[in-house]
Design an enzyme around this catalytic site. Sequence first.
Site: not given
Length: 202
Positions: A123, A132
Amino acid sequence: MYLFGASGHGKVIADIALSNNIIVEAFIDHDVHKKECYGLPVLNTLPKDGNQVIISIGNNFIRKKLSIEFEGHTFAKLVHKNTIISPTVSIAPGTVIMGGVTINADSTIGKHSIINTNASVDHECIIEDFVHISPNASLAGNVYIGEGSHVGIGAIVIQNVKIGKWCIIGAGAVILKNVPDYSVVVGNPGRIIKRHIIDKNI
């Protein structure tokens, strides 16, 4: 759709497009010796026909350079069907989300980023542009990843940690505290072993 980068990474992205019933017209690659990849033609220049583009290259720095080169084209985003992504997640153009990924509530993913196979983003994470997140990497809640950083395969970042821009987090590293810009970090617990030198003008 066109995919720029006729490589193994591009093949994975082609599969994601096809699973979403998106037709990939061709790969684009500057290597004039490449003529075919994954059953698709390889062109050396990007046509100006209105088709959307994904830069299918794993290197963050090269993706940023190409995004500038192709400015004016329309960049798509691709999300594998086999993902769990909260409806409150924001995903910017150019980004690809691979199979098995989970992204939880109120997270933000920037432009031209890669969230790779089975990665977990909890979250309220913020992932900037050209990042990446490698396969099986795990970010706990409220983690910040700066522009261009690469979180290696299987790495773990605990909650509320900030990783600066253009960092390299090694495979399997465990990040327990903030990481400054341009750092290369390895180990458990993660330790900085050097500074990563890039062209800071790009």
